[in-house]
Motif scaffolding. Structure first.
Motif, PDB file in Angstrom:
ATOM      1  N   THR A  27       0.831  -1.201   0.000  1.00 18.08           N
ATOM      2  CA  THR A  27       0.000   0.000   0.000  1.00 18.08           C
ATOM      3  C   THR A  27       0.868   1.254   0.000  1.00 18.08           C
ATOM      4  O   THR A  27       0.592   2.206  -0.735  1.00 18.08           O
ATOM      5  CB  THR A  27      -0.961   0.002   1.205  1.00 18.08           C
ATOM      6  OG1 THR A  27      -1.784  -1.158   1.129  1.00 18.08           O
ATOM      7  CG2 THR A  27      -1.823   1.247   1.223  1.00 18.08           C
ATOM      8  N   HIS A  70      -6.524   0.813 -10.404  1.00 14.71           N
ATOM      9  CA  HIS A  70      -6.912  -0.513  -9.900  1.00 14.71           C
ATOM     10  C   HIS A  70      -6.270  -0.792  -8.547  1.00 14.71           C
ATOM     11  O   HIS A  70      -6.937  -1.270  -7.623  1.00 14.71           O
ATOM     12  CB  HIS A  70      -6.530  -1.614 -10.895  1.00 14.71           C
ATOM     13  CG  HIS A  70      -7.410  -1.673 -12.097  1.00 14.71           C
ATOM     14  ND1 HIS A  70      -8.748  -2.007 -12.043  1.00 14.71           N
ATOM     15  CD2 HIS A  70      -7.131  -1.435 -13.396  1.00 14.71           C
ATOM     16  CE1 HIS A  70      -9.257  -1.975 -13.261  1.00 14.71           C
ATOM     17  NE2 HIS A  70      -8.300  -1.615 -14.103  1.00 14.71           N
ATOM     18  N   GLU A  73      -7.861   1.442  -5.898  1.00 15.99           N
ATOM     19  CA  GLU A  73      -9.217   0.973  -5.613  1.00 15.99           C
ATOM     20  C   GLU A  73      -9.160  -0.271  -4.730  1.00 15.99           C
ATOM     21  O   GLU A  73      -9.905  -0.399  -3.758  1.00 15.99           O
ATOM     22  CB  GLU A  73      -9.957   0.671  -6.911  1.00 15.99           C
ATOM     23  CG  GLU A  73     -11.387   0.211  -6.702  1.00 15.99           C
ATOM     24  CD  GLU A  73     -12.102  -0.154  -7.988  1.00 15.99           C
ATOM     25  OE1 GLU A  73     -13.319  -0.404  -7.906  1.00 15.99           O
ATOM     26  OE2 GLU A  73     -11.472  -0.213  -9.063  1.00 15.99           O
ATOM     27  N   ARG A  74      -8.270  -1.190  -5.045  1.00 14.32           N
ATOM     28  CA  ARG A  74      -8.129  -2.421  -4.257  1.00 14.32           C
ATOM     29  C   ARG A  74      -7.723  -2.103  -2.819  1.00 14.32           C
ATOM     30  O   ARG A  74      -8.165  -2.759  -1.885  1.00 14.32           O
ATOM     31  CB  ARG A  74      -7.083  -3.327  -4.909  1.00 14.32           C
ATOM     32  CG  ARG A  74      -6.929  -4.660  -4.195  1.00 14.32           C
ATOM     33  CD  ARG A  74      -6.068  -5.617  -4.990  1.00 14.32           C
ATOM     34  NE  ARG A  74      -6.039  -6.899  -4.334  1.00 14.32           N
ATOM     35  CZ  ARG A  74      -4.968  -7.389  -3.718  1.00 14.32           C
ATOM     36  NH1 ARG A  74      -3.828  -6.709  -3.715  1.00 14.32           N
ATOM     37  NH2 ARG A  74      -5.030  -8.570  -3.134  1.00 14.32           N
ATOM     38  N   ASP A  75      -6.891  -1.093  -2.639  1.00 12.02           N
ATOM     39  CA  ASP A  75      -6.453  -0.690  -1.302  1.00 12.02           C
ATOM     40  C   ASP A  75      -7.506   0.116  -0.552  1.00 12.02           C
ATOM     41  O   ASP A  75      -7.290   0.497   0.598  1.00 12.02           O
ATOM     42  CB  ASP A  75      -5.158   0.128  -1.391  1.00 12.02           C
ATOM     43  CG  ASP A  75      -3.946  -0.720  -1.734  1.00 12.02           C
ATOM     44  OD1 ASP A  75      -3.988  -1.957  -1.563  1.00 12.02           O
ATOM     45  OD2 ASP A  75      -2.939  -0.145  -2.180  1.00 12.02           O
TER      46      ASP A  75
END
Length: 134
Positions: A27, A70, A73-75
């Motif tokens: 992250t 992406h 967004e995933r994090d």
């Protein structure tokens, strides 16, 4: 609660970015990488569509922006909302966590920008010193 205790209530887990197995490292890489930090701060004032972001973040390729969005967004830092229109419209905005991260990045960006004359002077001194020894 200390700085290594997660804020999501999982008090039994401690995160340490200096540990190679820690998921916080990924992250941190997404947030502090060139495109991640610029994308997050570009979304700070208002959300944007993909092409608007591409124009705001000068120099980013379509592929890199897509990969960056992406990852963010995933994090849980960016929210992607697809509108059911023809042609399709996709809007991006910061989540509350993304806004907090972007706020801190903006502080760092403002510091760097305000001190760039010192950085440029240091670079010149460094380069001049290296030229003399060559």
């Amino acid at each position: 609660m200390d700085e290594t205790t997660p804020r999501d209530g999982a008090d039994s887990l401690a995160f340490d970015v200096f540990s190679r197995q820690c998921p916080s490292r990924g992250t941190l890489e997404h947030v502090t990488g060139r495109w991640g930090s610029l994308t997050l701060t570009a979304l700070y004032k208002t959300g944007a569509r993909f092409n608007e972001l591409r124009r705001r973040v000068d120099g980013v390729s379509e592929k890199m922006l897509s990969q960056t969005l992406h990852a963010l967004e995933r994090d849980g830092l960016v929210l992607r909302e697809a509108q059911p229109t023809n042609p399709p419209r996709v809007d991006y905005e910061l989540t509350p966590l993304g806004r907090e991260v972007a706020d801190r990045l903006l502080g760092l960006i403002q510091l760097v920008e305000s001190r760039m004359s010192e950085v440029l002077d240091a670079r010149s001194r460094y380069d001049e010193a290296r030229e003399v020894t060559l």
